[in-house]
Design an enzyme around this catalytic site. Structure first.
Site, PDB file in Angstrom:
ATOM      1  NE  ARG A 182      -3.777  -0.006   2.446  1.00 51.23           N
ATOM      2  CZ  ARG A 182      -3.833  -1.155   2.988  1.00 51.23           C
ATOM      3  NH1 ARG A 182      -2.825  -1.482   3.728  1.00 51.23           N
ATOM      4  NH2 ARG A 182      -4.839  -1.951   2.685  1.00 51.23           N
ATOM      5  CE1 TYR A 183       0.039   4.431   3.790  1.00 47.61           C
ATOM      6  CE2 TYR A 183       0.129   2.510   4.635  1.00 47.61           C
ATOM      7  CZ  TYR A 183      -0.292   3.656   4.441  1.00 47.61           C
ATOM      8  OH  TYR A 183      -1.425   3.956   5.390  1.00 47.61           O
ATOM      9  NE  ARG A 185       4.360   2.035   6.101  1.00 42.71           N
ATOM     10  CZ  ARG A 185       4.455   3.347   5.861  1.00 42.71           C
ATOM     11  NH1 ARG A 185       5.310   3.925   5.009  1.00 42.71           N
ATOM     12  NH2 ARG A 185       3.596   4.208   6.041  1.00 42.71           N
ATOM     13  CB  CYS A 205      -5.287 -15.484  15.537  1.00 38.84           C
ATOM     14  SG  CYS A 205      -5.001 -14.147  14.053  1.00 38.84           S
ATOM     15  CB  CYS A 245     -10.022  -9.646  17.967  1.00 32.38           C
ATOM     16  SG  CYS A 245      -8.592  -9.849  18.829  1.00 32.38           S
ATOM     17  CB  CYS A 257     -10.543  -9.730  13.548  1.00 35.58           C
ATOM     18  SG  CYS A 257      -9.496  -9.819  12.376  1.00 35.58           S
ATOM     19  NE  ARG A 291      -5.338  -7.870   7.071  1.00 34.77           N
ATOM     20  CZ  ARG A 291      -4.114  -7.562   7.507  1.00 34.77           C
ATOM     21  NH1 ARG A 291      -3.690  -7.983   8.571  1.00 34.77           N
ATOM     22  NH2 ARG A 291      -3.500  -6.708   7.026  1.00 34.77           N
ATOM     23  CG  ASP A 294     -10.112  -1.049  10.458  1.00 31.18           C
ATOM     24  OD1 ASP A 294     -10.100   0.148   9.989  1.00 31.18           O
ATOM     25  OD2 ASP A 294      -9.251  -1.720  10.815  1.00 31.18           O
ATOM     26  CG  ASP A 336      -5.853   1.333   8.304  1.00 33.26           C
ATOM     27  OD1 ASP A 336      -5.111   1.809   7.565  1.00 33.26           O
ATOM     28  OD2 ASP A 336      -5.640   0.797   9.517  1.00 33.26           O
ATOM     29  CE  LYS A 369      -2.026   2.028   9.752  1.00 33.41           C
ATOM     30  NZ  LYS A 369      -1.891   1.166   8.752  1.00 33.41           N
TER      31      LYS A 369
END
Length: 350
Positions: free
Chosen positions: A91-92, A95, A104, A108, A111, A113, A274, A311, A318
């Site tokens: 995205r950037y 990085r 995981c 959560c 989450c 995702r 999100d 985001d 961001k």
């Protein structure tokens, strides 16, 4: 209560006394769509006598997850729009995310995702996909940082982590490797000498970004796990999500951020939740979030201040959403708001 096995189903939740039998049918609907997992460390941390326990709210499924708001989306931050090869999000310019695994130790309930992770999610990259990801990173000299995320990369064995780090060590333009994880909090015993050793590679500076949202998560065992990482020369930063019913209180947030600093974890990001499916019960308005974050000013040291960020849906990156303390008033002058809400002129009026 001694819980010796992870909780991975509604049956397990019932046996552990974490949900009521009357809620079973609705929770099975939730479980059919979104993964469930609690480690023993998290299950034992939940206060079963408190119906509003902030730890339970993060990890125990709720029928509210079946309510999908119109604005919610399966890929709320637009990972897919910036995925040139499987497992990579670029995205950037400088990085990339490397999503080596999509499982995981805990799931959560908020989450972003949640449609991609878990036993029914995207799985773990196979050898060919991993090599294609490394080839992409190696072919783009502008990539300075690789961020291991997913899923939680620290669920991988030390051998698998070492293989990843050795591959990255051969890519000279990558200087920083960052791991995003909950493991030091949710499974602190996993942070042992073998795992720590596997995170290191010649020529790379390694960061671990720890996700925790409530000060009670930073148990003595979690603090000891973080100490093992920092003492080994691995820098740590924090990530938290501003969640209704968990930490939407300046005093709770202040305690969390101060606890991070005390254990040598630099507060980094405080995320606005999100637009993931079935998570509206965790979200507040941007204005409510700004008010909470503004209340941190003056309560805690600058060392403890996270950046409050959003985001932008659709993959646009961001944005810092903290309320501005300075606004122009004309003729090169400004009004500056202090942490008590008082307004002052800059330059000062005569």
């Amino acid at each position: 209560m001694n819980v010796v096995k992870p909780i991975k189903s509604v049956d397990d939740l019932l046996k552990a006394g974490l949900v009521a039998p009357a809620d079973r049918a609705r929770l099975e609907e939730v479980a059919a769509r979104y993964a469930i997992a609690l480690t023993p460390a998290i299950s034992e941390l939940i206060d079963r006598a408190d119906p509003d326990d902030p730890i339970a709210r993060q990890f125990v499924p709720d029928a509210a997850e079946l309510t999908i708001a119109p604005e919610e989306r399966a890929d709320p931050i637009g990972d897919h729009a910036h995925s040139p090869v499987e497992g990579i999000v670029h995205r950037y310019p400088d990085r990339v995310l490397l999503k080596a695994v999509h499982v995981c130790p805990v799931y959560c309930r908020f989450c972003f995702r949640r449609e991609m992770v878990g036993p029914q999610g995207l799985g773990t990259l196979d050898a060919a996909a991993m090599q294609a990801a490394f080839d992409y990173i190696g072919g783009h000299e502008e990539i300075w940082e690789v961020i291991l995320t997913g899923g939680d990369p620290l669920v991988l064995s030390p051998r698998r982590l070492r293989d990843i780090m050795e591959a990255l060590a051969r890519i000279t333009h990558v200087k920083i490797v960052r791991f995003h994880t909950r493991v030091p909090v949710v499974d602190p015993e996993k942070i042992d000498a073998a795992l720590i050793g596997a995170l290191k590679a010649s020529g790379k500076t390694v960061y671990v970004a720890l996700h925790a949202n409530h000060p009670r998560e930073l148990t003595p065992e979690a603090r000891a796990a973080c100490a093992r990482l920092v003492d080994a020369g691995i820098a740590m930063v924090s990530q938290s999500v501003l969640l209704k019913g968990v930490n939407d209180d300046p005093d709770v947030l202040a305690k969390l951020m101060k606890a991070f600093v005390e254990i040598r974890v630099k507060p980094y990001y405080l995320h606005h939740p999100d637009l993931a499916p079935g998570t509206s019960h965790f979200r507040m308005t941007i204005e409510e979030g700004q008010e909470i974050v503004a209340a941190l000013r003056g309560r805690i040291s600058g060392l403890c201040q996270p950046a409050y960020i959003l985001d932008i849906p659709g993959g646009h990156g961001k944005a810092v959403v903290s309320a501005s303390a300075i606004r122009a008033t004309g003729d090169g002058c400004y009004s500056v708001t202090d942490y008590r809400g008082g307004e002052h002129s800059y330059p000062p009026a005569d």
